[in-house]
Design an enzyme around this catalytic site. Structure first.
Site, PDB file in Angstrom:
ATOM      1  N   GLY A  17      -8.554  18.956  11.967  1.00 53.24           N
ATOM      2  CA  GLY A  17      -8.293  19.433  10.744  1.00 53.24           C
ATOM      3  C   GLY A  17      -7.490  20.647  10.772  1.00 53.24           C
ATOM      4  N   CYS A  47      -6.492  -8.537  -8.024  1.00 52.42           N
ATOM      5  CA  CYS A  47      -5.292  -8.772  -7.218  1.00 52.42           C
ATOM      6  C   CYS A  47      -4.529 -10.009  -8.068  1.00 52.42           C
ATOM      7  CB  CYS A  47      -5.104  -8.674  -5.936  1.00 52.42           C
ATOM      8  SG  CYS A  47      -3.233  -9.288  -5.346  1.00 52.42           S
ATOM      9  N   CYS A  72      -3.685 -12.423  -4.595  1.00 45.71           N
ATOM     10  CA  CYS A  72      -4.910 -12.872  -3.728  1.00 45.71           C
ATOM     11  C   CYS A  72      -6.362 -12.884  -4.202  1.00 45.71           C
ATOM     12  CB  CYS A  72      -4.810 -12.198  -2.345  1.00 45.71           C
ATOM     13  SG  CYS A  72      -5.607 -10.416  -2.653  1.00 45.71           S
ATOM     14  N   CYS A 113      -2.269  -6.313  -4.855  1.00 46.27           N
ATOM     15  CA  CYS A 113      -2.506  -5.331  -3.739  1.00 46.27           C
ATOM     16  C   CYS A 113      -1.320  -4.276  -3.245  1.00 46.27           C
ATOM     17  CB  CYS A 113      -3.002  -5.964  -2.370  1.00 46.27           C
ATOM     18  SG  CYS A 113      -4.384  -6.988  -2.474  1.00 46.27           S
ATOM     19  N   CYS A 143      -2.576  -8.391   1.668  1.00 45.21           N
ATOM     20  CA  CYS A 143      -2.605  -9.465   0.507  1.00 45.21           C
ATOM     21  C   CYS A 143      -2.336 -10.678   1.033  1.00 45.21           C
ATOM     22  CB  CYS A 143      -1.779  -8.845  -0.644  1.00 45.21           C
ATOM     23  SG  CYS A 143      -1.647  -9.782  -2.146  1.00 45.21           S
TER      24      CYS A 143
HETATM   25 ZN   LIG Z   1      -3.822  -8.883  -3.096  1.00 47.65          ZN
END
Ligand SMILES: [Zn+2]
Lengths: 212, 296
Positions: free
Chosen positions: B32, B241, B244, B266, B272
């Protein structure tokens, strides 16, 4: 000490590819502390350096990195000549001035003698490369911290007790600290300053240890 | 060794790579924390993510398989150009499949498919310092990090709560790494923040303009800042989505025709496509998807 040409050996046969591969090995062990990897991109190392130490040097050192060597290595013509020739890295007398320190297990500097970085720039610290006589995953040390899902075990032979104690204690000063590569033959691992170390009950036994 | 085109391998010269590699190792050792490096300019138009490119160029080798995503998609001009750049200068194989890639360079997303050990995710970072908009002076932000003085960021987030009733920051949402350093996760949606924590893959961040590198090793805790009375929450959608049917991925709103009809799909195109290949379908399975335009 000038470069002695009769001590010079070949570096990487394919410097670009080998430097990248050795860096990836270094990245692997630094990001997954205590993992053991083997690197085999050179046929030989200068007398006095392990194969893994030499490959790390070829991959990471250059004119921008000041290097300190422990006394035996600093007096070794082959080591000095090859570092000068292949890496062109300046050598320094004080560990505190070094970006990289390379030491034998039995002549380690005090951790306090190295550069731990500053609070604003903890990255300006010495990275230590230690050559050890044995390195395996026997449960001598139990490691935890970033890069380790639960715990990982590591056994390093030949370390002075005070150095181990100082290393364990050094974690309290994070983000200051020393990141260490451990080298043994062609084998390599690392412990960054984030790795918590729990010492086991017994010394790494001479029977268990895989000598390098 | 150079490629047939006369470039250095992966374009960068060996000394620049060594310098960046040393910075990456320090970054990994201090999760970090932003490591400054004296980067060389890459010959790229602004906005290409030169920091990510320099990290990728220093890490990549012939055995790697590179995936590049931009906002989750493999097929934007940006992603395609970067993939071609490394295929050309490093001769590496490229892929669009998250599971196959050894290196993934990303701008603005973390893939939906969980990443595995031995993969490396490389983020392009525009502004590496999470405290910059609070404190413009580098010397001061360095001090704040040194002392873990992060109260100002908490105040800023809490002003959100006071004004909007919730934390309005939805991208670039600040995180704490390994309970020590505050880190800018790059402009990913906060939806992706939880994926950063305890990820089996290594995460590297490159900021080209400010020349900073930082890292999150595998299996490292990454926590998004929040408050007891306003815990951290990720974006969620009413919709699934349209392609999908996924109800768990980050969705983009897209316009489907000239009348401004909209649907959600997506943002991760590989994910997807994978689901569609597995037989999942969404509500718009029969629409001519190729003609959709992504809403900017
Ligand atoms: Zn999707």
């Amino acid at each position: 000490m000038p470069v002695s040409s009769h001590e010079l050996i070949a570096g990487f046969a394919e410097p670009v590819a080998a430097s990248q591969q050795v860096f990836r090995a270094a990245l692997k062990v630094m990001s997954e502390p205590g993992t053991l990897v083997e690197t085999d991109y050179v046929e030989q190392a200068p007398k006095g350096l392990d194969l893994s130490t030499w490959q790390l040097a070829l991959s990471l050192l250059d004119p921008d990195t000041r290097v300190w060597l422990s006394p035996t290595l600093a007096a070794n013509d082959a080591v000095i000549s090859n570092l000068r020739f292949h890496c062109q890295c300046p050598l320094v007398d004080a560990p505190k001035e070094a970006d990289f320190a390379i030491a034998l297990h039995n002549e380690l500097p005090d951790l306090a003698e190295l550069n731990w970085g500053t609070a604003e720039y903890p990255d300006r610290s010495t990275t230590l490369l230690v050559q050890v006589p044995g390195l395996n995953s026997a449960p001598f040390w139990t490691l935890s911290g970033p890069g380790i899902e639960q715990t990982r075990t590591l056994s390093i032979a030949g370390l002075p007790e005070t150095f181990c104690a100082d290393l364990i204690k050094s974690r309290q000063r994070f983000p200051l600290g020393i990141d260490i590569f451990w080298c043994c033959g062609n084998r390599l691992t690392a412990l960054p300053r984030t790795t918590a170390i729990k010492a086991g009950m017994t010394e790494p036994s001479q029977n268990d240890k895989e000598t390098c | 060794m150079s490629t047939a085109t006369g470039y250095n391998f992966a374009y960068l010269d060996e000394q620049s790579k060594r310098m960046i590699r040393r910075a990456i190792l320090k970054g990994v050792a201090i999760p970090g924390y932003q490591v400054p490096f004296g980067g060389r300019e890459m010959p790229l138009p602004h906005g290409w993510g030169t920091g990510g490119m320099q990290v990728t160029a220093s890490v990549i080798g012939e055995a790697d398989k590179l995936k590049v995503i931009d906002q989750g998609a493999d097929d934007t001009t940006n992603a395609v150009s970067i993939r071609r750049f490394f295929a050309h200068t490093a001769g590496v194989e490229t892929t669009e499949q998250t599971a196959e890639a050894t290196l993934i360079q990303t701008r603005h997303r973390i893939p939906e498919r969980p990443l595995k050990a031995n993969q490396i995710l490389i983020y392009q970072v525009p502004i590496p310092e999470p405290l910059r908009f609070i404190e413009p002076r580098e010397s001061e932000t360095r001090k704040m990090h040194a002392l873990s003085e992060y109260g100002a960021m908490q105040v800023k987030l809490y002003e959100d709560v006071a004004r909007f009733g919730h934390i309005a920051t939805s991208y670039d949402y600040p995180v704490m790494v390994n309970n020590r350093y505050m880190m800018d996760p790059s402009p990913i949606p906060k939806f992706d923040n939880p994926k950063m924590s305890m990820m089996p893959a290594l995460q590297l961040f490159g900021a080209g303009f400010e020349k900073r590198i930082y890292a999150v090793p595998p299996f490292t805790r990454v926590e998004s800042l929040d408050f007891d009375d306003h815990p951290f929450e990720v974006q969620s959608w009413e919709e699934a989505c349209a392609i999908c049917g996924s109800d768990h991925s980050f969705l983009d709103e897209v316009i489907t025709d000239d009348n401004g009809s909209k649907m959600f799909v997506c943002s991760d195109t590989d994910y997807c496509g994978d689901r569609v290949a597995q037989g999942f379908v969404g509500s718009a399975a029969d629409l001519p998807i190729a003609e959709m335009e992504t809403e900017q």
